[in-house]
Design a protein around this motif. Sequence first.
Motif, mmCIF file in Angstrom:
data_model
loop_
_atom_site.group_PDB
_atom_site.id
_atom_site.type_symbol
_atom_site.label_atom_id
_atom_site.label_comp_id
_atom_site.label_asym_id
_atom_site.label_seq_id
_atom_site.Cartn_x
_atom_site.Cartn_y
_atom_site.Cartn_z
ATOM 1 N N TRP A 20 26.077 32.829 40.400
ATOM 2 C CA TRP A 20 27.370 32.795 41.089
ATOM 3 C C TRP A 20 27.195 32.755 42.611
ATOM 4 C CZ3 TRP A 20 29.494 37.406 37.743
ATOM 5 C CH2 TRP A 20 29.749 36.939 36.447
ATOM 6 N N TYR A 21 26.323 31.898 43.071
ATOM 7 C CA TYR A 21 26.081 31.787 44.517
ATOM 8 C C TYR A 21 26.421 30.404 45.063
ATOM 9 C CZ TYR A 21 21.798 29.712 42.662
ATOM 10 O OH TYR A 21 20.904 28.944 41.955
ATOM 11 N N TRP A 22 26.758 29.461 44.186
ATOM 12 C CA TRP A 22 26.959 28.070 44.600
ATOM 13 C C TRP A 22 28.180 27.505 43.906
ATOM 14 C CZ3 TRP A 22 25.878 24.265 47.832
ATOM 15 C CH2 TRP A 22 25.903 22.943 47.434
ATOM 16 N N PHE B 97 31.670 37.518 48.232
ATOM 17 C CA PHE B 97 32.550 37.856 47.105
ATOM 18 C C PHE B 97 33.449 36.667 46.763
ATOM 19 C CE2 PHE B 97 36.268 39.535 44.986
ATOM 20 C CZ PHE B 97 35.687 40.358 44.027
ATOM 21 N N TYR B 98 33.973 35.999 47.787
ATOM 22 C CA TYR B 98 34.867 34.855 47.550
ATOM 23 C C TYR B 98 34.117 33.746 46.820
ATOM 24 C CZ TYR B 98 38.572 31.468 48.441
ATOM 25 O OH TYR B 98 39.575 30.542 48.289
ATOM 26 N N ILE B 99 32.905 33.458 47.271
ATOM 27 C CA ILE B 99 32.118 32.393 46.635
ATOM 28 C C ILE B 99 31.716 32.804 45.211
ATOM 29 C CG2 ILE B 99 29.914 31.154 46.771
ATOM 30 C CD1 ILE B 99 30.333 31.106 49.830
ATOM 31 N N MET B 100 31.378 34.075 45.033
ATOM 32 C CA MET B 100 31.049 34.556 43.683
ATOM 33 C C MET B 100 32.255 34.373 42.764
ATOM 34 S SD MET B 100 29.810 38.337 42.414
ATOM 35 C CE MET B 100 31.119 39.254 43.206
ATOM 36 N N ALA C 130 32.295 32.015 39.527
ATOM 37 C CA ALA C 130 32.467 32.641 38.210
ATOM 38 C C ALA C 130 33.795 32.251 37.575
ATOM 39 C CB ALA C 130 32.387 34.158 38.356
ATOM 40 N N ASP C 131 34.570 31.388 38.256
ATOM 41 C CA ASP C 131 35.880 30.936 37.736
ATOM 42 C C ASP C 131 36.893 32.069 37.598
ATOM 43 O OD1 ASP C 131 35.825 28.208 37.594
ATOM 44 O OD2 ASP C 131 34.783 28.173 35.667
ATOM 45 N N TRP C 132 36.839 33.067 38.482
ATOM 46 C CA TRP C 132 37.841 34.144 38.444
ATOM 47 C C TRP C 132 39.152 33.634 39.008
ATOM 48 C CZ3 TRP C 132 34.175 38.390 40.814
ATOM 49 C CH2 TRP C 132 33.191 38.705 39.849
ATOM 50 N N PHE C 133 39.074 32.753 40.015
ATOM 51 C CA PHE C 133 40.257 32.060 40.537
ATOM 52 C C PHE C 133 39.783 30.796 41.238
ATOM 53 C CE2 PHE C 133 39.305 35.619 43.528
ATOM 54 C CZ PHE C 133 38.917 34.895 44.643
ATOM 55 N N SER C 134 40.752 29.979 41.695
ATOM 56 C CA SER C 134 40.405 28.693 42.323
ATOM 57 C C SER C 134 40.550 28.785 43.835
ATOM 58 C CB SER C 134 41.335 27.589 41.823
ATOM 59 O OG SER C 134 41.342 27.569 40.438
#
Length: 268
Positions: free
Chosen positions: A54-56, A251-254, A258-262
């Motif tokens: 979850w870094y890219w 955190f935003y990029i993670m 991780a598809d938590w939001f767009s």
Amino acid sequence: MTTTATRPGGAPGRASIAARTLRTDRWWFLPVITVVGLGAWLLYGVVRIYMHKWYWVEEYHYLTPFYSPCVTDRCVPEAAHFGRFLPDWWIMPEAALSLPFLLLFRLTCYYYRKAYYRSFWLSPPACAVPDGHKTYTGETRFPLIFQNLHRYAFYAALIISLINTYDAILAFHSPEGFGFGLGNVIIVVNVIMLWAYTLSCHSCRHIVGGRLKHFSRHPVRYKAWTVVSAMNGRHMQLAWITLGTLVLTDFYIMALAADWFSDLRFIN
Ligand code: FES
């Protein structure tokens, strides 16, 4: 005749009083908040670095600063702008090339030294509060003599700031070509703050304006020195602000990866 007062069991020079301190205000608040703040940040950083995921964000080419430059064999090829030449051992962070220097830069920073000497080390915890240790050896011998490495860590931090800037430029991307979203705002603000923190460094101030006998003969360096000096006055605030912007960016990029939001997109 003058005598040197000695606190019972304490160091020469202190008033002969039984109390550890006569301060009645909340002098312990700053050391406590520093331990909590720095401790929480370190914990977050270690957890994130060893997630190895979850870094890219492929769609927008967002790369978190905690994984930049991404140089292990485990890196997504598109995120490895400088090659993947390190092995993918679990213990090896993706940004194994930059993190040790960034850690050295922050650990030896004049502000952080003050902060952790007072809070973690209690040496001393506050004005008019006795040192938590019996002896004081300063920074002239092992291991604190290595604090002098700060000036060299500064050069490494300059290079890493350039790499972060390069990442921020590459992030103006979308499947249609150029793109711009909230992620770009967060990444760019973080890079600006990192530059401000790096250039407000005491070593930078010395490099820019030190070892000169006459400022009048070096007007450009004098001008640069006044700018760096003004920023240097805000170094403590920048040290904390950059800890915040680094976590926010990561955190935003993670969350996107991780598809938590767009991502909120403004263009493409
Ligand atoms: S003194 Fe803080 S980064 Fe150099």
